[in-house]
Design a protein around this motif. Structure first.
Motif, PDB file in Angstrom:
ATOM      1  N   ARG A 141     -14.174   6.391   4.960  1.00 14.49           N
ATOM      2  CA  ARG A 141     -13.029   6.990   4.282  1.00 14.49           C
ATOM      3  C   ARG A 141     -12.796   6.291   2.947  1.00 14.49           C
ATOM      4  NH1 ARG A 141     -11.630   6.490   9.795  1.00 14.49           N
ATOM      5  NH2 ARG A 141     -10.835   8.419  10.764  1.00 14.49           N
ATOM      6  N   ALA A 142     -12.514   7.079   1.931  1.00 15.34           N
ATOM      7  CA  ALA A 142     -12.197   6.520   0.619  1.00 15.34           C
ATOM      8  C   ALA A 142     -10.724   6.139   0.567  1.00 15.34           C
ATOM      9  CB  ALA A 142     -12.524   7.520  -0.476  1.00 15.34           C
ATOM     10  N   PHE A 143     -10.418   5.074  -0.179  1.00 13.83           N
ATOM     11  CA  PHE A 143      -9.028   4.743  -0.467  1.00 13.83           C
ATOM     12  C   PHE A 143      -8.939   4.251  -1.902  1.00 13.83           C
ATOM     13  CE2 PHE A 143     -10.776   0.782   1.303  1.00 13.83           C
ATOM     14  CZ  PHE A 143     -10.301  -0.198   0.451  1.00 13.83           C
ATOM     15  N   MET A 144      -7.769   4.418  -2.485  1.00 12.35           N
ATOM     16  CA  MET A 144      -7.577   4.046  -3.882  1.00 12.35           C
ATOM     17  C   MET A 144      -6.769   2.766  -4.053  1.00 12.35           C
ATOM     18  SD  MET A 144      -9.409   6.250  -5.228  1.00 12.35           S
ATOM     19  CE  MET A 144      -9.179   5.457  -6.818  1.00 12.35           C
ATOM     20  N   VAL A 145      -5.910   2.462  -3.095  1.00 16.03           N
ATOM     21  CA  VAL A 145      -5.019   1.308  -3.234  1.00 16.03           C
ATOM     22  C   VAL A 145      -5.334   0.244  -2.197  1.00 16.03           C
ATOM     23  CG1 VAL A 145      -2.618   0.518  -3.237  1.00 16.03           C
ATOM     24  CG2 VAL A 145      -3.206   2.732  -4.239  1.00 16.03           C
ATOM     25  N   MET A 146      -5.352   0.621  -0.914  1.00 15.17           N
ATOM     26  CA  MET A 146      -5.511  -0.392   0.124  1.00 15.17           C
ATOM     27  C   MET A 146      -6.016   0.220   1.420  1.00 15.17           C
ATOM     28  SD  MET A 146      -1.516  -0.903   1.192  1.00 15.17           S
ATOM     29  CE  MET A 146      -0.509   0.538   1.592  1.00 15.17           C
ATOM     30  N   GLY A 147      -6.628  -0.613   2.217  1.00 14.09           N
ATOM     31  CA  GLY A 147      -6.975  -0.266   3.590  1.00 14.09           C
ATOM     32  C   GLY A 147      -6.804  -1.514   4.432  1.00 14.09           C
ATOM     33  N   GLY A 148      -6.293  -1.362   5.659  1.00 11.92           N
ATOM     34  CA  GLY A 148      -6.041  -2.562   6.422  1.00 11.92           C
ATOM     35  C   GLY A 148      -5.818  -2.321   7.890  1.00 11.92           C
ATOM     36  N   VAL A 149      -5.683  -3.422   8.611  1.00 13.25           N
ATOM     37  CA  VAL A 149      -5.382  -3.386  10.042  1.00 13.25           C
ATOM     38  C   VAL A 149      -4.266  -4.381  10.334  1.00 13.25           C
ATOM     39  CG1 VAL A 149      -7.710  -2.698  10.739  1.00 13.25           C
ATOM     40  CG2 VAL A 149      -7.170  -5.127  10.554  1.00 13.25           C
ATOM     41  N   GLY A 150      -3.442  -4.039  11.310  1.00 17.49           N
ATOM     42  CA  GLY A 150      -2.410  -4.957  11.746  1.00 17.49           C
ATOM     43  C   GLY A 150      -1.026  -4.579  11.260  1.00 17.49           C
ATOM     44  N   LEU A 151      -0.304  -5.558  10.727  1.00 13.22           N
ATOM     45  CA  LEU A 151       1.100  -5.395  10.380  1.00 13.22           C
ATOM     46  C   LEU A 151       1.335  -4.240   9.416  1.00 13.22           C
ATOM     47  CD1 LEU A 151       4.023  -6.521  10.580  1.00 13.22           C
ATOM     48  CD2 LEU A 151       3.452  -7.976   8.615  1.00 13.22           C
ATOM     49  N   ASP A 152       0.492  -4.117   8.393  1.00 10.67           N
ATOM     50  CA  ASP A 152       0.690  -3.051   7.405  1.00 10.67           C
ATOM     51  C   ASP A 152       0.610  -1.681   8.047  1.00 10.67           C
ATOM     52  OD1 ASP A 152      -2.081  -3.918   7.687  1.00 10.67           O
ATOM     53  OD2 ASP A 152      -2.565  -2.325   6.271  1.00 10.67           O
ATOM     54  N   ALA A 153      -0.378  -1.490   8.932  1.00 11.68           N
ATOM     55  CA  ALA A 153      -0.529  -0.201   9.612  1.00 11.68           C
ATOM     56  C   ALA A 153       0.639   0.067  10.555  1.00 11.68           C
ATOM     57  CB  ALA A 153      -1.845  -0.163  10.378  1.00 11.68           C
ATOM     58  N   ASP A 154       1.117  -0.979  11.250  1.00  7.66           N
ATOM     59  CA  ASP A 154       2.265  -0.812  12.146  1.00  7.66           C
ATOM     60  C   ASP A 154       3.502  -0.370  11.364  1.00  7.66           C
ATOM     61  OD1 ASP A 154       0.822  -1.555  14.384  1.00  7.66           O
ATOM     62  OD2 ASP A 154       1.361  -3.672  14.222  1.00  7.66           O
ATOM     63  N   ILE A 155       3.709  -0.986  10.188  1.00  5.80           N
ATOM     64  CA  ILE A 155       4.873  -0.625   9.377  1.00  5.80           C
ATOM     65  C   ILE A 155       4.777   0.828   8.936  1.00  5.80           C
ATOM     66  CG2 ILE A 155       6.008  -1.024   7.156  1.00  5.80           C
ATOM     67  CD1 ILE A 155       5.417  -4.002   7.525  1.00  5.80           C
ATOM     68  N   MET A 156       3.593   1.235   8.481  1.00  8.81           N
ATOM     69  CA  MET A 156       3.433   2.622   8.025  1.00  8.81           C
ATOM     70  C   MET A 156       3.678   3.612   9.164  1.00  8.81           C
ATOM     71  SD  MET A 156       2.912   2.142   4.900  1.00  8.81           S
ATOM     72  CE  MET A 156       2.315   0.893   3.754  1.00  8.81           C
ATOM     73  N   GLU A 157       3.195   3.282  10.358  1.00  7.48           N
ATOM     74  CA  GLU A 157       3.362   4.185  11.492  1.00  7.48           C
ATOM     75  C   GLU A 157       4.813   4.283  11.911  1.00  7.48           C
ATOM     76  OE1 GLU A 157       0.920   4.994  15.528  1.00  7.48           O
ATOM     77  OE2 GLU A 157       1.999   3.091  15.493  1.00  7.48           O
ATOM     78  N   GLN A 158       5.551   3.170  11.798  1.00  8.77           N
ATOM     79  CA  GLN A 158       6.930   3.137  12.258  1.00  8.77           C
ATOM     80  C   GLN A 158       7.931   3.656  11.222  1.00  8.77           C
ATOM     81  OE1 GLN A 158       8.025   2.313  15.352  1.00  8.77           O
ATOM     82  NE2 GLN A 158       5.864   2.201  15.914  1.00  8.77           N
ATOM     83  N   THR A 159       7.481   3.834   9.984  1.00  9.77           N
ATOM     84  CA  THR A 159       8.410   4.273   8.936  1.00  9.77           C
ATOM     85  C   THR A 159       8.857   5.703   9.169  1.00  9.77           C
ATOM     86  OG1 THR A 159       7.394   2.790   7.311  1.00  9.77           O
ATOM     87  CG2 THR A 159       8.702   4.620   6.460  1.00  9.77           C
TER      88      THR A 159
END
Length: 311
Positions: A141-159
């Motif tokens: 998958r392409a991304f332009m700003v960021m890709g990650g695992v863990g806290l960042d993904a949890d925050i995005m899912e919970q927003t």
């Protein structure tokens, strides 16, 4: 193609209609801008929930436009960029949504459509890097700003989406408060083929830009056109806690006694001791135990202000 060379150039606009309350007025404003700068009336392509803009971008590209503009949030930009990547067609950003992270890093106004239109129609073409992420499902998958695992993904899912529309970045703060005390995970990390770190971790984040949330420079020194990614690892710090993390970000401390470690490179691979949620450009993409982050240097042409400010 310049109008002075015999014809008016063409622009295809890919728009996420859910981001614009007065859809008709928005289209009129873009059309007026195209006419003012001697472009043909725009060709319009709407996104849908199924693919965030991939199908629309492919349809737009089939019309051989001189420019493709994106009107939407970070997810729409990412989808369109994945299609335009490797082509000679420049991408103009007409931001909408809460994040607009790529636009912010490139110095494109996020609160003035008229200014963004001027940059799209009159700006300069510059090649910027495209990040690439592969997780357990094997899909790149392409991304332009960021890709990650863990806290960042949890925050995005919970927003909460409705809250994000009302309070903007504050919605991420609320989500972060609900996720930051979750248990960490074990990680082994390699950078450009060499093992660099192992141990407990709360987040592994590959950054193509320095600012990845709320104008905070998390990935110190990251540049969108340097051919590298910056990988940031957040480690648990029982002594300093989250106050220590905030200090590390503010003072740009990395890799010493700090909670944040940072490495620069073209390829990062990681192995986790359990499945952890992953995300790209703020969109959760499921859980993974392994992953690779890479970069396509200069993979996307974008329209930038003159002079350009790249971050």
């Amino acid at each position: 193609m310049d109008a002075s060379l015999g014809r008016s150039p063409t622009v295809a606009v890919i728009i996420n209609p859910t981001k614009f309350p007065d859809f008709a007025a928005t289209k009129d404003q873009v059309t007026d801008g195209a006419r003012r700068f001697n472009w043909h009336d725009p060709l319009w392509f709407e996104t849908d929930k199924a693919d965030s803009g991939v199908t629309a971008a492919r349809s737009a590209l089939a019309q051989n436009p001189d420019l493709v503009c994106v009107m939407g949030g970070d997810g729409t930009v990412r989808a369109v960029a994945s299609v335009l990547r490797g082509t000679a067609v420049p991408c103009g950003l007409l931001p909408s949504g809460t994040g607009n992270l790529l636009a912010r890093n490139l110095g494109i106004p996020v609160d003035s459509l008229s200014d963004a239109l001027e940059i799209a129609f009159l700006g300069q073409n510059r090649a910027i890097d495209v990040g690439l992420a592969t997780f357990d499902d094997g899909e790149e998958r392409a991304f332009m700003v960021m890709g990650g695992v863990g806290l960042d993904a949890d925050i995005m899912e919970q927003t909460d989406g409705d809250l994000k529309k009302k309070v903007g970045w504050g919605a991420y703060v609320v989500a972060g408060g609900a996720t930051m005390f979750r248990a960490g995970f074990g990680v082994t990390l390699s950078v450009d083929g060499e093992e660099h770190a192992s141990g407990d971790c709360l987040m592994v984040l590959a950054c193509n830009c320095s600012s990845v949330v709320a104008n905070i420079e998390l990935a110190t020194g990251a540049k969108v056109d340097d051919g590298n990614l910056e990988l940031v690892m957040l480690r648990p710090n029982a002594v300093a806690g989250w106050v220590g993390v905030a200090i590390d970000v503010a003072t740009r401390m990395r890799n010493g006694m700090a909670s944040l470690g940072q490495w620069s490179g073209r390829e990062f691979r990681f192995d986790l001791d359990r499945p952890v949620l992953a995300e790209i450009d703020g969109d959760p993409v499921g859980q993974t135990r392994t992953g690779r982050f890479g970069v396509d240097p200069g993979g996307l042409l974008v329209r930038l202000p003159v002079p350009a400010r790249l971050g």
